[in-house]
Enzyme design. Structure first.
Site, PDB file in Angstrom:
ATOM      1  N   ARG A  36      29.313  -2.744  -4.659  1.00 51.15           N
ATOM      2  CA  ARG A  36      28.436  -2.073  -5.630  1.00 51.15           C
ATOM      3  C   ARG A  36      27.245  -2.952  -5.989  1.00 51.15           C
ATOM      4  NH1 ARG A  36      30.830  -2.709 -11.607  1.00 51.15           N
ATOM      5  NH2 ARG A  36      31.927  -4.672 -11.350  1.00 51.15           N
ATOM      6  N   LYS A  59      23.202  -4.712  -9.308  1.00 56.55           N
ATOM      7  CA  LYS A  59      24.651  -4.503  -9.378  1.00 56.55           C
ATOM      8  C   LYS A  59      24.900  -3.154 -10.038  1.00 56.55           C
ATOM      9  CE  LYS A  59      28.820  -7.054 -10.771  1.00 56.55           C
ATOM     10  NZ  LYS A  59      29.294  -8.299 -11.421  1.00 56.55           N
ATOM     11  N   ASP A  73      36.286 -14.894  -3.239  1.00 51.06           N
ATOM     12  CA  ASP A  73      35.028 -14.151  -3.133  1.00 51.06           C
ATOM     13  C   ASP A  73      34.208 -14.249  -4.416  1.00 51.06           C
ATOM     14  OD1 ASP A  73      37.397 -12.403  -3.811  1.00 51.06           O
ATOM     15  OD2 ASP A  73      35.803 -11.059  -4.459  1.00 51.06           O
TER      16      ASP A  73
END
Length: 491
Positions: free
Chosen positions: A91, A111, A250
């Protein structure tokens, strides 16, 4: 008003296995909720243009500016210890890069700008609450001096997103040294793509670790640099009482910045095992476990780099192990140095950390406030009036003999008390993003369409060390019997 952004997009010039070209998805009725004018000027952008109709359209993803090359980047990651070979920007869309007034290259990313090839059946959108949380907390971290991604703008989309309920949607414009993660290296290592790993190492060294650019062993130099930056960063988190909440690989930045503010929070009462995230059911990412988790994440980076460290696997593992062994002493050095600053100590003694740990243990047992304890130590160090500090403990007398030891330690310091107080006030904030204040501001914005509390809190967080900040309502802790705050990732 014409919007001009001097894009220079080095990541988009890498092979297309690194990303997918992905335009933002337009929204219905964008409206500016917040604009970081100071940051805009640092980036060489015109705040007036950004706040106009054309600027808001660009910040919402309704218009792609000249020079922008929108991409969603690929990466993998360990999520709560379990490896997922493909994650990527589900996203988030990287619009491009600019070189700021200090000559630093910065990513500009949206974002919540719509689905990407990595969305995994998600809608690619963001709700207003998490967007404003990241805006508040990332800018507060910057004001505290902690390396972090930054928030340039927040735009309300005029559309709803659906999570457990319908919520107002929003888009965050995020600025970072880069969005390259440990998981980016894992993505190519899992595919045994040595050429991509080499290209990624070259890119990161050139961008973030220029001192290593001439070294023949660039991969090892990169690992050494990331280990050093992460050690320093995690120490700063602990000094500030910050709990990231979801330290997956991540979410671990190669640049050494704090990134991805999801279920994050700050300590009120000091508790080394504090967990605020609703999804961290077993406390993997509890406050005091963050150094160990950082080392674990760095080990995953080292594993990814093994093919580039040496032709012989055993030699590569030995080099990686030696480098990883440097994390603990680097962290300890940064950790102790930071606490010396917080205690106003300019000289060094071998038992200084014993003094610090004794205080932290008493704070944990007495449920003393993390931020206020250290802030009020400044006045105690100057005047010996301990009332403001000891009253923070459930049993105030628990502080007394530690206070005697502390003043005995200060007696060996060369500076005057007033100078020490001024230094301590610059090291110990009065205002942090208190969970109850953040929650109140987000509720007003989401439930009442009222951004005034968000803006007032944002202004207070911008100057956390000011002498008059102690009197701010935002410096106040929650009631001692208040229900504990739980935070959510917002995906």
């Amino acid at each position: 008003m014409t919007i001009s952004v001097p894009f220079d997009n080095s990541y988009a010039r890498l092979p297309e296995t690194f990303f997918r070209r992905t335009p933002p998805t337009p929204v219905g009725a964008p409206k500016l909720a917040a604009l970081n004018r100071t940051l805009a000027r640092e980036l060489g952008l015109d705040p007036e243009a950004l706040s106009g109709a054309d600027g808001v359209n660009a910040l919402a993803g309704n218009a792609v500016l000249p020079g922008s090359e929108p991409i969603a980047t690929a990466y993998a990651g360990h999520q709560f210890g379990h490896f997922v070979p493909q994650l990527g920007d589900g996203r988030a869309i990287l619009l491009g890069e600019v070189v700021d007034g200090a000559g630093l290259r910065r990513d500009i990313q949206l974002k919540g700008a719509g689905p990407t090839p990595f969305s995994r059946r998600g809608d690619g959108r963001a709700a207003l609450g998490p967007v404003l949380r990241e805006y508040l907390v990332s800018e507060a971290m910057a004001a505290l001096g902690v390396p972090t991604t930054r928030a340039l703008a927040a735009v309300v989309t005029g559309e709803q997103v659906y999570r457990e309920t319908a919520l107002p949607g929003a888009v965050l414009t995020r600025v970072a040294a880069s969005h390259i993660r440990v998981g980016t290296f894992q993505f190519f290592a899992a595919r045994r793509d040595a050429d991509a790993l080499k290209a990624l190492v070259e890119h990161v060294v050139t961008r973030h670790y220029r001192d290593a650019a001439e070294r023949p062993d660039k991969a090892l130099a990169l690992l050494e640099g990331v280990v050093a930056r992460q050690a320093a960063l995690i120490a700063q988190w602990l000094h500030a009482g910050f709990v990231h909440g979801v330290m997956n690989t991540d979410n671990c930045s190669i640049a050494g910045e704090t990134i991805d503010y999801g279920p994050c929070a700050f300590l009120d009462a000091y508790n080394p095992m504090a967990v605020y995230s609703s999804i961290d059911e077993h406390g993997r990412y509890a406050f005091a476990r963050q150094p160990a988790i950082a080392h674990w994440n760095l080990t995953r980076l080292a594993e990814s780099l093994i093919p580039l460290l040496a032709d012989d696997v055993d030699q590569a593992v030995a080099k990686a192990t030696t480098t990883l062994d440097g994390f603990a002493p680097a962290f300890e050095a940064a950790y102790v140095a930071g606490y010396r600053r917080k205690l106003g100590l300019e000289t060094e003694r071998a038992d200084d950390m014993d003094l610090v740990q004794d205080l932290l243990d008493r704070m944990a047992e007495g449920r003393a406030d993390q931020t206020l304890t250290f802030r009020r130590l400044g006045a105690f160090a100057e005047t010996r009036d301990h009332a403001g500090v000891r009253d923070l403990f459930d049993e105030p007398t628990a502080f007394d003999d530690w206070g005697v030891r502390y003043h005995e330690r200060l007696a060996a310091e060369p500076d005057a008390a007033a100078e020490r107080r001024a230094r301590m006030d610059r090291a110990n904030p009065a205002i942090i993003p208190r969970n109850h204040h953040v929650d109140a501001a987000l509720r007003a914005a989401v439930e009442d369409d009222d951004l005034a509390p968000f803006r007032a809190l944002s202004a207070a967080l911008a100057d956390p060390f000011a002498r008059d900040a102690d009197a701010s309502p935002y410096a106040a802790p929650p009631a001692r019997d208040a229900d504990p705050i739980r935070t959510f990732c917002g995906t």
